[in-house]
Design a protein around this motif. Sequence first.
Motif, short mmCIF file in Angstrom:
data_model
loop_
_atom_site.label_atom_id
_atom_site.label_comp_id
_atom_site.label_asym_id
_atom_site.label_seq_id
_atom_site.Cartn_x
_atom_site.Cartn_y
_atom_site.Cartn_z
N ASP A 36 0.82 -1.22 0.00
CA ASP A 36 0.00 0.00 0.00
C ASP A 36 0.85 1.27 0.00
OD1 ASP A 36 -2.20 -1.70 0.01
OD2 ASP A 36 -2.41 -1.62 2.19
N ILE A 37 2.01 1.20 -0.63
CA ILE A 37 2.91 2.34 -0.77
C ILE A 37 2.79 2.89 -2.18
CG2 ILE A 37 5.33 3.11 -0.65
CD1 ILE A 37 4.14 2.15 2.05
N VAL A 38 2.67 4.22 -2.30
CA VAL A 38 2.61 4.87 -3.61
C VAL A 38 3.99 4.79 -4.24
CG1 VAL A 38 2.16 7.02 -4.86
CG2 VAL A 38 0.81 6.46 -2.82
N ARG A 39 4.09 4.10 -5.37
CA ARG A 39 5.38 3.90 -6.04
C ARG A 39 5.52 4.71 -7.32
NH1 ARG A 39 8.65 2.45 -2.23
NH2 ARG A 39 7.84 0.67 -1.07
N TRP A 40 4.39 5.08 -7.93
CA TRP A 40 4.45 5.82 -9.20
C TRP A 40 3.16 6.58 -9.39
CZ3 TRP A 40 1.34 5.21 -13.60
CH2 TRP A 40 1.76 5.91 -14.72
N SER A 41 3.27 7.77 -9.95
CA SER A 41 2.12 8.58 -10.33
C SER A 41 2.38 9.17 -11.70
CB SER A 41 1.89 9.72 -9.34
OG SER A 41 1.46 9.23 -8.09
N SER A 42 1.35 9.17 -12.53
CA SER A 42 1.51 9.79 -13.84
C SER A 42 1.69 11.29 -13.64
CB SER A 42 0.31 9.50 -14.74
OG SER A 42 -0.89 9.96 -14.16
N ALA A 43 2.62 11.84 -14.36
CA ALA A 43 2.92 13.27 -14.23
C ALA A 43 2.38 13.96 -15.48
CB ALA A 43 4.43 13.48 -14.10
N ASN A 44 1.17 14.48 -15.36
CA ASN A 44 0.63 15.23 -16.50
C ASN A 44 -0.11 16.46 -16.02
OD1 ASN A 44 -2.20 14.58 -16.07
ND2 ASN A 44 -1.83 12.58 -16.96
N LYS A 45 -0.35 17.36 -16.95
CA LYS A 45 -0.98 18.63 -16.62
C LYS A 45 -2.47 18.49 -16.32
CE LYS A 45 -1.77 19.66 -21.46
NZ LYS A 45 -1.41 20.46 -22.59
N HIS A 46 -3.04 17.33 -16.60
CA HIS A 46 -4.47 17.11 -16.42
C HIS A 46 -4.84 16.69 -15.00
CE1 HIS A 46 -4.55 17.14 -20.78
NE2 HIS A 46 -3.65 16.18 -20.79
N ARG A 47 -3.87 16.45 -14.16
CA ARG A 47 -4.15 15.89 -12.83
C ARG A 47 -5.08 16.80 -12.03
NH1 ARG A 47 -1.32 11.25 -11.04
NH2 ARG A 47 -2.34 11.66 -9.09
N LEU A 48 -6.09 16.19 -11.45
CA LEU A 48 -6.98 16.89 -10.52
C LEU A 48 -6.40 16.85 -9.11
CD1 LEU A 48 -10.32 15.33 -11.79
CD2 LEU A 48 -9.49 17.65 -12.22
N VAL A 118 -7.11 5.04 -10.95
CA VAL A 118 -7.29 5.82 -12.17
C VAL A 118 -8.36 6.87 -11.89
CG1 VAL A 118 -7.84 5.77 -14.63
CG2 VAL A 118 -6.71 3.80 -13.56
N THR A 119 -8.02 8.13 -12.13
CA THR A 119 -8.94 9.23 -11.87
C THR A 119 -9.15 10.02 -13.15
OG1 THR A 119 -8.09 9.39 -9.60
CG2 THR A 119 -9.32 11.29 -10.44
#
Length: 143
Positions: A36-48, A118-119
């Motif tokens: 339950d550790i955050v290992r990766w997040s998409s890096a884009n300008k659309h993130r809320l 996924v958001t």
Amino acid sequence: MNNETINLLGGSLTLTQLNAIFQTIPEEFDFIDEHDIVRWSSANKHRLFKRTDDDLGKHVLEVHPGHSQERVKQVLQQMHDGKRGVLSLIIHYHGKPVNIAFYSLHDENGKYIGCVEVTQDVSGHQEKGAWLHNIKQVLFKHK
């Protein structure tokens, strides 16, 4: 290094191509490992829901607001136990409908290896009037 080829099921992509995909599509992705550790997040300008490098390595509950932590904890436990494969829900965030989905991930032996969150802002998605909406999408450019 960005031209390194990554072999995937279904084909291969370079690291540059893979990064471009995640920077371009309007969904945001977070990978949470089997602990339950955050290992990766998409890096884009659309993130809320913004993620920073400081969020990597944190327990997933540390990056979710207090009011949602108990539900997130419950869903993750169900995924760990093999009782749930997916949860998809709609919330309202700043007046917009947002779909948040958790997908349980397993290796080739069926062992739980984490989940992907996924958001997506779904305010542009319609059921009623979809025909007109689709025509407008084809005829008019949107940035």
